[in-house]
Motif scaffolding. Structure first.
Motif, PDB file in Angstrom:
ATOM      1  N   ALA A  98       0.089   1.709  -3.945  1.00  0.00           N
ATOM      2  CA  ALA A  98      -0.749   2.591  -3.120  1.00  0.00           C
ATOM      3  C   ALA A  98      -2.024   2.982  -3.853  1.00  0.00           C
ATOM      4  CB  ALA A  98       0.038   3.844  -2.746  1.00  0.00           C
ATOM      5  N   ARG A  99      -1.985   2.894  -5.173  1.00  0.00           N
ATOM      6  CA  ARG A  99      -3.130   3.250  -6.008  1.00  0.00           C
ATOM      7  C   ARG A  99      -2.959   2.549  -7.349  1.00  0.00           C
ATOM      8  NH1 ARG A  99      -1.012   9.457  -7.097  1.00  0.00           N
ATOM      9  NH2 ARG A  99       0.670   8.888  -8.544  1.00  0.00           N
TER      10      ARG A  99
ATOM     11  N   GLU B 162       0.047  10.424  -0.714  1.00  0.00           N
ATOM     12  CA  GLU B 162      -0.696   9.290  -1.243  1.00  0.00           C
ATOM     13  C   GLU B 162       0.153   8.026  -1.270  1.00  0.00           C
ATOM     14  OE1 GLU B 162      -3.774   8.392  -4.955  1.00  0.00           O
ATOM     15  OE2 GLU B 162      -2.516  10.184  -4.966  1.00  0.00           O
ATOM     16  N   CYS B 163       1.449   8.209  -1.374  1.00  0.00           N
ATOM     17  CA  CYS B 163       2.367   7.073  -1.329  1.00  0.00           C
ATOM     18  C   CYS B 163       3.644   7.484  -0.590  1.00  0.00           C
ATOM     19  CB  CYS B 163       2.697   6.573  -2.735  1.00  0.00           C
ATOM     20  SG  CYS B 163       3.232   7.853  -3.886  1.00  0.00           S
ATOM     21  N   GLU B 164       4.422   6.490  -0.211  1.00  0.00           N
ATOM     22  CA  GLU B 164       5.672   6.751   0.504  1.00  0.00           C
ATOM     23  C   GLU B 164       6.899   6.390  -0.326  1.00  0.00           C
ATOM     24  OE1 GLU B 164       5.750   5.202   4.517  1.00  0.00           O
ATOM     25  OE2 GLU B 164       3.584   5.323   4.679  1.00  0.00           O
TER      26      GLU B 164
ATOM     27  N   CYS C 205       3.987   4.040  -5.452  1.00  0.00           N
ATOM     28  CA  CYS C 205       3.409   4.663  -6.644  1.00  0.00           C
ATOM     29  C   CYS C 205       4.323   4.378  -7.836  1.00  0.00           C
ATOM     30  CB  CYS C 205       3.278   6.178  -6.464  1.00  0.00           C
ATOM     31  SG  CYS C 205       1.869   6.692  -5.459  1.00  0.00           S
TER      32      CYS C 205
ATOM     33  N   ASN D 247       1.873  -4.141  -3.682  1.00  0.00           N
ATOM     34  CA  ASN D 247       2.333  -3.025  -2.847  1.00  0.00           C
ATOM     35  C   ASN D 247       1.866  -1.655  -3.339  1.00  0.00           C
ATOM     36  OD1 ASN D 247       3.673  -4.729  -1.096  1.00  0.00           O
ATOM     37  ND2 ASN D 247       5.676  -4.482  -2.092  1.00  0.00           N
TER      38      ASN D 247
ATOM     39  N   GLY E 190       0.788  -1.235   0.000  1.00  0.00           N
ATOM     40  CA  GLY E 190       0.000   0.000   0.000  1.00  0.00           C
ATOM     41  C   GLY E 190       0.812   1.272   0.000  1.00  0.00           C
ATOM     42  N   LYS E 191       2.116   1.184  -0.310  1.00  0.00           N
ATOM     43  CA  LYS E 191       2.973   2.367  -0.189  1.00  0.00           C
ATOM     44  C   LYS E 191       3.616   2.831  -1.497  1.00  0.00           C
ATOM     45  CE  LYS E 191       4.216   1.419   4.627  1.00  0.00           C
ATOM     46  NZ  LYS E 191       5.316   1.240   5.600  1.00  0.00           N
TER      47      LYS E 191
END
Length: 338
Positions: free
Chosen positions: A192-193, A210-212, A155, A190, A152-153
């Motif tokens: 994020a979007r 939105e992402c890391e 982009c 992984n 989830g991190k």
């Protein structure tokens, strides 16, 4: 009849007529869309007296146009971005081999086609960016991007993006198809979007929170260091970067390159132009004008590019990597990378 945006662009492109062939002319088909390249063309004309006629368009449209024109194509030189497009042009029979001592001496062997159908003239490192405020231990290799700890991190752009296609093809080259498939599946898990936008949009995702972690070509970030890029430059101190695989193969490099068209009516001028692109003056401009890394070693870097620091580049033969692009595309489909 209603035309789609891409169809309309193709019609407009096809409606532009080039001047008649002449000894002192050169017809360039280019998918590089940078205004700063104007200096490259004007300097070549000033040095040689050769007039440049230029057609610009999206890479796929230019390739389709050259294929449709066949033996009657006025194209002398094709300029496009990334190994994937250069390889496609070769496989479509749109380029011809060039025997040039200057190009052989100036352009590193790994940045040119094995049969001299195309040559790389500038490079962009595909590197990892991260949010300094939230990431203490950023990934240091491309394979780390598949670590479940990053769920989830991340982009990253779509599978249709040529930069990602060549990166995955390089991973196939280095690690094999099975490992590359595992990696691609891990990155999808992984995200994020859903993949969206260009490389600059991945950097904006870091700024917005939105992402890391984000993956982008180096020149998008260097441009934001040099000039104002909306959504990036004002918060650029929040972004850190990593040149991946420094203890291994080195950072993956994308190319911008060119080749002589298969049916070039002004072949001699075309070869002169490619040799000019390898000159110090042209190589410096790729960096100062568009924040890229020169293909020729030892050429001075623009300040914005030099700020990224020294690093080890992957010196894998990109002509060999190009052979794995179809495998990369298959992997993207298998893992559901949109």
């Amino acid at each position: 009849m209603t035309l789609t945006k891409s169809a309309l662009a193709a019609v407009l492109l096809a409606s532009v007529a080039l001047p008649a062939f002449a000894e002192g002319e050169l017809n360039i088909y280019s998918s590089r869309h940078y205004d700063t390249d104007e200096k490259l063309y004007s300097d070549f004309t000033e040095q040689t007296g050769i007039t440049i006629n230029r057609i610009e368009g999206k890479a796929d449209e230019l390739l389709a146009r050259m294929q449709a024109e066949g033996a009657n194509s006025p194209a002398d030189v094709l300029i496009t971005v990334d190994t994937s497009r250069l390889s496609r042009a070769k496989n479509m029979g749109l380029l011809q081999s060039v025997d040039s001592d200057i190009l052989e001496e100036r352009i590193p062997a790994n940045l040119q086609d094995n049969e001299n159908d195309w040559f790389g003239f500038s490079q962009r490192a595909r590197i990892i960016f991260y949010a300094k405020d939230t990431v203490d231990s950023p990934p240091v290799t491309y394979l780390d991007l598949a670590d479940p700890a990053l769920k989830g991190k991340v982009c990253i752009r779509s599978s249709s993006n040529e930069y990602n296609q060549t990166l995955l093809a390089a991973i196939v080259t280095h690690h094999g198809e099975e490992k590359a498939t595992e990696w691609a599946q891990g990155v999808v898990g992984n995200m994020a979007r859903s993949p969206q936008g260009g490389d600059t949009d991945q950097l904006r995702g870091l700024v917005s929170g939105e992402c890391e972690i984000a993956v982008s070509n180096s020149y998008y970030f260097a441009r934001a260091l040099r000039t104002d890029v909306d959504g990036v430059s004002t918060e650029i101190d929040k972004i850190g970067w990593i040149f991946p695989d420094q203890d291994g193969n080195g950072a993956h490099m994308n190319l911008s390159g060119a080749g002589v068209a298969a049916n070039a009516p002004n072949r001699e001028n075309a070869v002169k132009f490619l040799e000019y692109l390898s000159s110090d003056s042209a190589q410096v401009y790729f960096s100062s004008g568009n924040d890229e890394f020169p293909a020729v070693k030892g050429v001075a870097l623009a300040e914005s590019v030099a700020k990224l620091g020294e690093f080890k580049a992957d010196e894998v033969n990109l002509s060999d990597v190009a052979q794995n692009i179809p495998t990369a595309q298959k992997i993207f489909d298998v893992v559901g990378w949109k």
